[in-house]
Motif scaffolding. Structure first.
Motif, PDB file in Angstrom:
ATOM      1  N   ILE A 202     -32.105 -47.233  36.247  1.00 13.67           N
ATOM      2  CA  ILE A 202     -32.633 -47.612  37.746  1.00 13.67           C
ATOM      3  C   ILE A 202     -33.938 -46.491  38.195  1.00 13.67           C
ATOM      4  N   SER A 203     -34.856 -47.128  38.243  1.00 13.89           N
ATOM      5  CA  SER A 203     -35.812 -45.968  38.992  1.00 13.89           C
ATOM      6  C   SER A 203     -36.427 -46.550  40.182  1.00 13.89           C
ATOM      7  N   ALA A 204     -36.888 -45.732  41.090  1.00 17.16           N
ATOM      8  CA  ALA A 204     -37.487 -46.000  42.409  1.00 17.16           C
ATOM      9  C   ALA A 204     -38.557 -45.071  42.883  1.00 17.16           C
ATOM     10  N   SER A 205     -39.200 -45.436  43.697  1.00 14.18           N
ATOM     11  CA  SER A 205     -40.373 -44.906  44.397  1.00 14.18           C
ATOM     12  C   SER A 205     -39.695 -44.103  45.502  1.00 14.18           C
ATOM     13  N   GLY A 206     -39.803 -42.754  45.340  1.00 16.52           N
ATOM     14  CA  GLY A 206     -38.769 -42.201  46.446  1.00 16.52           C
ATOM     15  C   GLY A 206     -39.741 -41.438  47.699  1.00 16.52           C
ATOM     16  N   TYR A 207     -40.466 -42.338  48.065  1.00 14.20           N
ATOM     17  CA  TYR A 207     -41.404 -41.675  49.321  1.00 14.20           C
ATOM     18  C   TYR A 207     -40.780 -41.916  50.776  1.00 14.20           C
ATOM     19  N   PHE A 233     -36.190 -40.904  40.346  1.00 10.90           N
ATOM     20  CA  PHE A 233     -37.155 -41.144  41.210  1.00 10.90           C
ATOM     21  C   PHE A 233     -38.391 -41.193  40.404  1.00 10.90           C
ATOM     22  N   ILE A 234     -38.814 -42.265  39.860  1.00 11.26           N
ATOM     23  CA  ILE A 234     -40.054 -42.282  38.931  1.00 11.26           C
ATOM     24  C   ILE A 234     -41.394 -42.316  39.582  1.00 11.26           C
ATOM     25  N   GLU A 235     -41.393 -42.137  40.912  1.00  7.60           N
ATOM     26  CA  GLU A 235     -42.629 -41.786  41.755  1.00  7.60           C
ATOM     27  C   GLU A 235     -42.014 -41.103  42.960  1.00  7.60           C
ATOM     28  N   ALA A 236     -42.682 -39.912  43.370  1.00  7.77           N
ATOM     29  CA  ALA A 236     -42.398 -39.224  44.432  1.00  7.77           C
ATOM     30  C   ALA A 236     -43.322 -38.224  44.648  1.00  7.77           C
ATOM     31  N   GLY A 237     -43.658 -37.866  46.036  1.00 10.73           N
ATOM     32  CA  GLY A 237     -44.594 -36.897  46.312  1.00 10.73           C
ATOM     33  C   GLY A 237     -45.162 -37.049  47.672  1.00 10.73           C
ATOM     34  N   CYS A 238     -46.244 -36.245  47.740  1.00 16.76           N
ATOM     35  CA  CYS A 238     -46.787 -36.238  49.335  1.00 16.76           C
ATOM     36  C   CYS A 238     -48.297 -35.687  49.296  1.00 16.76           C
ATOM     37  N   PRO A 239     -49.091 -36.500  50.072  1.00 17.12           N
ATOM     38  CA  PRO A 239     -50.515 -35.934  50.091  1.00 17.12           C
ATOM     39  C   PRO A 239     -50.496 -34.565  50.997  1.00 17.12           C
ATOM     40  N   SER A 240     -51.516 -33.788  50.458  1.00 17.84           N
ATOM     41  CA  SER A 240     -51.475 -32.521  51.172  1.00 17.84           C
ATOM     42  C   SER A 240     -52.462 -32.811  52.439  1.00 17.84           C
ATOM     43  N   ARG A 241     -51.757 -33.426  53.491  1.00 18.40           N
ATOM     44  CA  ARG A 241     -52.471 -33.542  54.876  1.00 18.40           C
ATOM     45  C   ARG A 241     -51.341 -33.115  55.744  1.00 18.40           C
ATOM     46  N   ASP A 242     -51.797 -32.761  57.153  1.00 17.01           N
ATOM     47  CA  ASP A 242     -50.568 -32.459  58.160  1.00 17.01           C
ATOM     48  C   ASP A 242     -49.762 -33.621  58.393  1.00 17.01           C
ATOM     49  N   LEU A 270     -37.648 -32.052  46.342  1.00 21.45           N
ATOM     50  CA  LEU A 270     -37.192 -31.543  44.976  1.00 21.45           C
ATOM     51  C   LEU A 270     -35.726 -30.738  45.156  1.00 21.45           C
ATOM     52  N   THR A 271     -35.496 -30.040  46.261  1.00 21.52           N
ATOM     53  CA  THR A 271     -34.179 -29.545  46.602  1.00 21.52           C
ATOM     54  C   THR A 271     -33.153 -30.513  46.497  1.00 21.52           C
ATOM     55  N   ALA A 272     -33.407 -31.716  47.385  1.00 16.35           N
ATOM     56  CA  ALA A 272     -32.539 -32.705  47.407  1.00 16.35           C
ATOM     57  C   ALA A 272     -32.238 -33.754  46.336  1.00 16.35           C
ATOM     58  N   THR A 273     -33.440 -34.051  45.531  1.00 16.58           N
ATOM     59  CA  THR A 273     -33.076 -35.033  44.474  1.00 16.58           C
ATOM     60  C   THR A 273     -32.503 -34.168  43.327  1.00 16.58           C
ATOM     61  N   LEU A 274     -33.087 -32.960  42.797  1.00 13.09           N
ATOM     62  CA  LEU A 274     -32.944 -32.302  41.606  1.00 13.09           C
ATOM     63  C   LEU A 274     -31.338 -31.511  41.956  1.00 13.09           C
ATOM     64  N   TRP A 278     -26.219 -37.271  40.308  1.00 14.87           N
ATOM     65  CA  TRP A 278     -26.725 -38.402  39.630  1.00 14.87           C
ATOM     66  C   TRP A 278     -28.136 -38.730  39.515  1.00 14.87           C
ATOM     67  N   VAL A 279     -28.686 -37.994  40.115  1.00 15.26           N
ATOM     68  CA  VAL A 279     -30.266 -38.154  39.773  1.00 15.26           C
ATOM     69  C   VAL A 279     -30.909 -37.352  38.572  1.00 15.26           C
ATOM     70  N   ARG A 280     -31.147 -38.519  37.882  1.00 17.84           N
ATOM     71  CA  ARG A 280     -31.373 -37.804  36.393  1.00 17.84           C
ATOM     72  C   ARG A 280     -32.778 -37.103  36.304  1.00 17.84           C
ATOM     73  N   GLY A 281     -33.594 -37.333  37.275  1.00 16.54           N
ATOM     74  CA  GLY A 281     -34.907 -36.387  37.478  1.00 16.54           C
ATOM     75  C   GLY A 281     -35.852 -37.040  38.231  1.00 16.54           C
ATOM     76  N   VAL A 282     -37.123 -36.533  38.267  1.00 15.34           N
ATOM     77  CA  VAL A 282     -38.120 -36.925  39.378  1.00 15.34           C
ATOM     78  C   VAL A 282     -39.761 -36.987  38.492  1.00 15.34           C
ATOM     79  N   ALA A 283     -40.220 -38.085  38.758  1.00 13.57           N
ATOM     80  CA  ALA A 283     -41.785 -37.867  38.411  1.00 13.57           C
ATOM     81  C   ALA A 283     -42.746 -37.813  39.644  1.00 13.57           C
ATOM     82  N   LEU A 284     -43.352 -36.912  39.697  1.00 14.06           N
ATOM     83  CA  LEU A 284     -44.282 -36.640  40.782  1.00 14.06           C
ATOM     84  C   LEU A 284     -45.564 -37.555  40.693  1.00 14.06           C
ATOM     85  N   TRP A 285     -45.934 -37.829  41.613  1.00 10.69           N
ATOM     86  CA  TRP A 285     -47.256 -38.718  41.986  1.00 10.69           C
ATOM     87  C   TRP A 285     -48.317 -37.339  42.603  1.00 10.69           C
TER      88      TRP A 285
END
Length: 322
Positions: A202-207, A233-242, A270-274, A278-285
């Motif tokens: 199972i993988s999800a976009s974790g935005y 979470f095969i996608e996760a991340g955040c733009p660098s905007r306020d 990353l603290t929460a997911t890793l 049961w979260v096997r890992g994260v792929a950052l966007w």
């Protein structure tokens, strides 16, 4: 945890600390000196995997033709081979992630057709026949290059309900690709899909908005327990905007460059997911093939953390978690 179905294939051992690289995969963008240098620079944040993500185009959300054969908008098979080989040289495992985009800018989640076929109107089956040919071609390529994971779709929210077609596609992919298979659902959809047993992972976009990670992890946990397999979470991340931590999936959100806002979000996420067993890992966007200069980092307001405070946050998390 529930025992997974016998046909489930496991991810390779080791951490899934991934970066998405090369999006959107325009022809000619993956085989330049700049692209090679970009992938080398990416290793500074200590990934163990790279997700090679690229998108074929269809004209509108109601088109049934996907332009993937000899399209100038899509990387070639040889470019994918070369990028994967370079990733291997750098010690990275490889996930192939072919997807579709809509040429007029409509988000792929809105690709859709009438529930009941109507003469003269485009149909789900016409679209899925085209999509299946595209995905099966790249599944065979994934087998050829020895990809460690293959993703059969990404954020296809309206299409998610076509359970029979997704099950059939997953089964056909297994005939040509021997590794684990995943599907990338959109955020908030993890507990809505009815065919997770058809894939291995199972993988999800974790935005998810800042401050909401505990509630979403609690919501997803029963799905993973029921599936009995692995979760990313095969996608996760955040733009660098306020403004972006409040809605990290919105790349058009208005705001001023703020690398600390991104760094704080990445640290929280990353603290929460890793830190969740049961979260096997994260792929950052995401990390572009044509990377901006490091000194431009503070003024860059996109997802990539190169040259920003967020890069050290990612490196620290990826390096600290075996």
């Amino acid at each position: 945890m529930t025992v997974p179905p016998a046909h489930h294939r496991r991810l390779p051992d080791g951490p899934f600390h991934a970066m998405t690289w090369g999006w959107v995969g325009e022809r000619g963008s993956w085989t330049t000196d700049a692209a090679r240098q970009s992938m080398v620079a990416m290793t500074e944040v200590a990934p163990t995997w790279v997700v090679l993500a690229y998108a074929a185009l269809q004209d509108s959300a109601q088109s049934t033709t996907i332009h993937w054969q000899d399209s100038p908008d899509l990387v070639t098979d040889d470019e994918i081979r070369e990028a994967a080989a370079h990733a291997r040289e750098l010690g990275l495992r490889v996930c192939l992630k072919p997807t579709v985009n809509v040429k007029d800018g409509t988000w792929r989640a809105y690709i859709g057709f009438f529930d009941q076929d109507v003469p003269g109107e485009p149909t789900w089956d016409e679209w899925f026949d085209e999509y299946e040919a595209y995905i099966l071609h790249h599944a065979a390529l994934a087998e050829e290059i020895g990809a460690d994971l293959f993703c059969i779709g990404c954020e296809m929210v309206r299409a998610d309900a076509r359970e029979d077609r997704w099950r059939a596609l997953a089964a056909r992919v297994r005939e040509v690709y021997s590794g684990p298979v995943t599907y990338n659902c959109d955020k908030y959809q993890e507990d809505r899909l009815t065919w997770w047993d058809a894939v291995d992972v199972i993988s999800a976009s974790g935005y998810y908005p800042t401050g909401t990670w505990p509630e979403h992890l609690a919501r997803i946990a029963p799905v993973v327990e029921s599936h009995g397999g692995e979760f990313l979470f095969i996608e996760a991340g955040c733009p660098s905007r306020d403004t972006s931590p409040a809605r990290p999936n919105d790349w058009n959100m208005v705001g001023v460059p703020d690398q600390q806002a991104q760094a704080d979000y990445l640290d929280e996420m990353l603290t929460a997911t890793l830190g969740t067993p049961w979260v096997r890992g994260v792929a950052l966007w995401d990390w572009p093939a044509n990377l901006y200069p490091a000194e431009a980092g503070p003024s860059n307001d996109d997802y990539c953390m190169y040259g920003k405070t967020g890069a050290e946050v990612v490196r620290r998390h990826f390096s600290a978690r075996p």
